[in-house]
Design an enzyme around this catalytic site. Structure first.
Site, PDB file in Angstrom:
ATOM      1  CE  LYS A   1      38.651-146.247  -6.295  1.00 37.57           C
ATOM      2  NZ  LYS A   1      38.329-147.034  -5.125  1.00 37.57           N
TER       3      LYS A   1
HETATM    4  P1  FBP Z   1      32.778-146.378  -4.447  1.00 38.07           P
HETATM    5  O1  FBP Z   1      32.645-146.108  -5.911  1.00 38.07           O
HETATM    6  O2  FBP Z   1      31.624-147.171  -3.918  1.00 38.07           O
HETATM    7  O3  FBP Z   1      33.019-145.094  -3.674  1.00 38.07           O
HETATM    8  O4  FBP Z   1      34.060-147.304  -4.275  1.00 38.07           O
HETATM    9  C1  FBP Z   1      35.350-146.748  -4.203  1.00 38.07           C
HETATM   10  C2  FBP Z   1      35.994-147.082  -2.880  1.00 38.07           C
HETATM   11  O5  FBP Z   1      37.296-146.553  -2.799  1.00 38.07           O
HETATM   12  C3  FBP Z   1      36.056-148.569  -2.610  1.00 38.07           C
HETATM   13  O6  FBP Z   1      37.131-149.148  -3.285  1.00 38.07           O
HETATM   14  C4  FBP Z   1      36.178-148.591  -1.125  1.00 38.07           C
HETATM   15  O7  FBP Z   1      35.632-149.743  -0.556  1.00 38.07           O
HETATM   16  C5  FBP Z   1      35.350-147.411  -0.717  1.00 38.07           C
HETATM   17  O8  FBP Z   1      35.255-146.546  -1.825  1.00 38.07           O
HETATM   18  C6  FBP Z   1      35.968-146.658   0.434  1.00 38.07           C
HETATM   19  O9  FBP Z   1      35.090-145.669   0.825  1.00 38.07           O
HETATM   20  P2  FBP Z   1      35.400-144.667   2.023  1.00 38.07           P
HETATM   21  O10 FBP Z   1      35.376-143.316   1.405  1.00 38.07           O
HETATM   22  O11 FBP Z   1      34.280-144.855   2.988  1.00 38.07           O
HETATM   23  O12 FBP Z   1      36.728-145.027   2.608  1.00 38.07           O
END
Ligand code: FBP
Length: 277
Positions: free
Chosen positions: A189
């Site tokens: 991911k």
């Molecule tokens: P989103 O689709 O909301 O961006 O979620 C993906 C994610 O990786 C989540 O799993 C995690 O909580 C968050 O984004 C982390 O975001 P950041 O970029 O602030 O670390």
């Protein structure tokens, strides 16, 4: 005839991966680990209640949900038997001093994921962080335990750290994706690089490991996000792991349906957005 006997682990991983990546080899995963990563600011007003959100994405037909162990326990009666579950076993809070937000800590064990009935485990590596070494140690212990149980491992391969000025730069994202592949990830991911052409390079760099786009902050217009999803699939990506663009939407079920329609049914963003109105 010589029987080829494969390992139990290989069978287990294949069986579980098939619950996540559907027959077309693609997956729409709902990310819901923000309560620790970002805190309650991500859930304004009524959104603080996780249950209606989980119910909505399950009803929409999401392929899998990725969450932390405690949230899986609080909501299992909603998702059990209806969608696959990926348990994330690393996290960090934003209440930490800023420099230490470049470290993801242990947030559960592979055995917890097994106990919860998970189909996969997930862990973050911030490639380029001063704590890269600690996260890699953690990644390999998760990976090795998961191997024992036949659980696939998803790596959130996020380049971030003092040398990285633009974490969405294609060369940087490619670096993270390749490093994730070389560290034995079964699913990757990572960030969207802004275009179909550049994301196709990321997919190639991953050398055959399925690459899923990380959703990112909620876009102002839903069509913008749907266009990114479309480009990812056109680039050879294997799907998306989306959180905020779905759960912060006024209608999470309809938004999730639109994403699924692009990934699995080949709708264009213009066609998919009509499912929301
Ligand atoms: P989103 O689709 O909301 O961006 O979620 C993906 C994610 O990786 C989540 O799993 C995690 O909580 C968050 O984004 C982390 O975001 P950041 O970029 O602030 O670390």
């Amino acid at each position: 005839m010589i029987m080829v006997l494969t390992s139990f682990t290989h069978v287990g991983k294949t069986v579980r991966l098939k619950r996540i990546l559907k027959n077309d080899g693609k997956a729409v995963v709902f990310a819901f680990d923000h309560g620790v990563e970002h805190g309650p600011r991500d859930f304004p007003g009524e959104k603080i209640d996780p249950r209606p959100i989980i119910e909505a994405v399950v009803e929409a037909g999401v392929d899998a949900i990725m969450m932390l162990p405690g949230m899986a326990r609080l909501t299992y009666d909603i998702w059990a038997g209806r969608t696959a579950m990926i348990i994330k076993v690393t996290s960090k809070s934003n209440l930490r001093p800023k420099e230490e937000r470049l470290l993801q800590s242990t947030f559960g064990y592979v055995e917890d994921a097994v106990a919860l009935g998970a189909d996969a485990v997930a862990a973050t590596v911030y490639w380029g962080s001063p704590y890269e070494d600690v996260m890699l140690e953690r990644w390999f212990s998760v990976r090795s335990a998961a191997e024992t149980y036949g659980l696939p491992c998803l790596q959130l391969a996020y380049p971030r750290g003092p040398t990285i000025t633009n974490r969405y730069d294609v060369e940087i994202v490619k670096y993270g994706a390749r490093a994730a592949a070389e560290s034995g990830a079964d699913l990757i991911k990572t960030y969207y690089t802004g275009s179909k052409e550049t994301f196709a390079e990321v997919v190639k760099a991953a050398a055959g490991v399925p690459v899923l786009m990380s959703g990112g902050p909620k876009r102002e217009k839903e069509i913008e996000f749907l266009q990114d999803v479309y480009n990812v699939i056109a680039a050879g990506g294997s799907g998306v792991v989306v959180g905020r663009n779905v759960f912060q939407h006024p209608n999470p079920k309809a938004m999730m349906k639109a994403v699924i329609a692009i990934v699995h049914e080949g709708l264009t963003p213009e066609e998919a957005v009509k499912l929301i109105k």
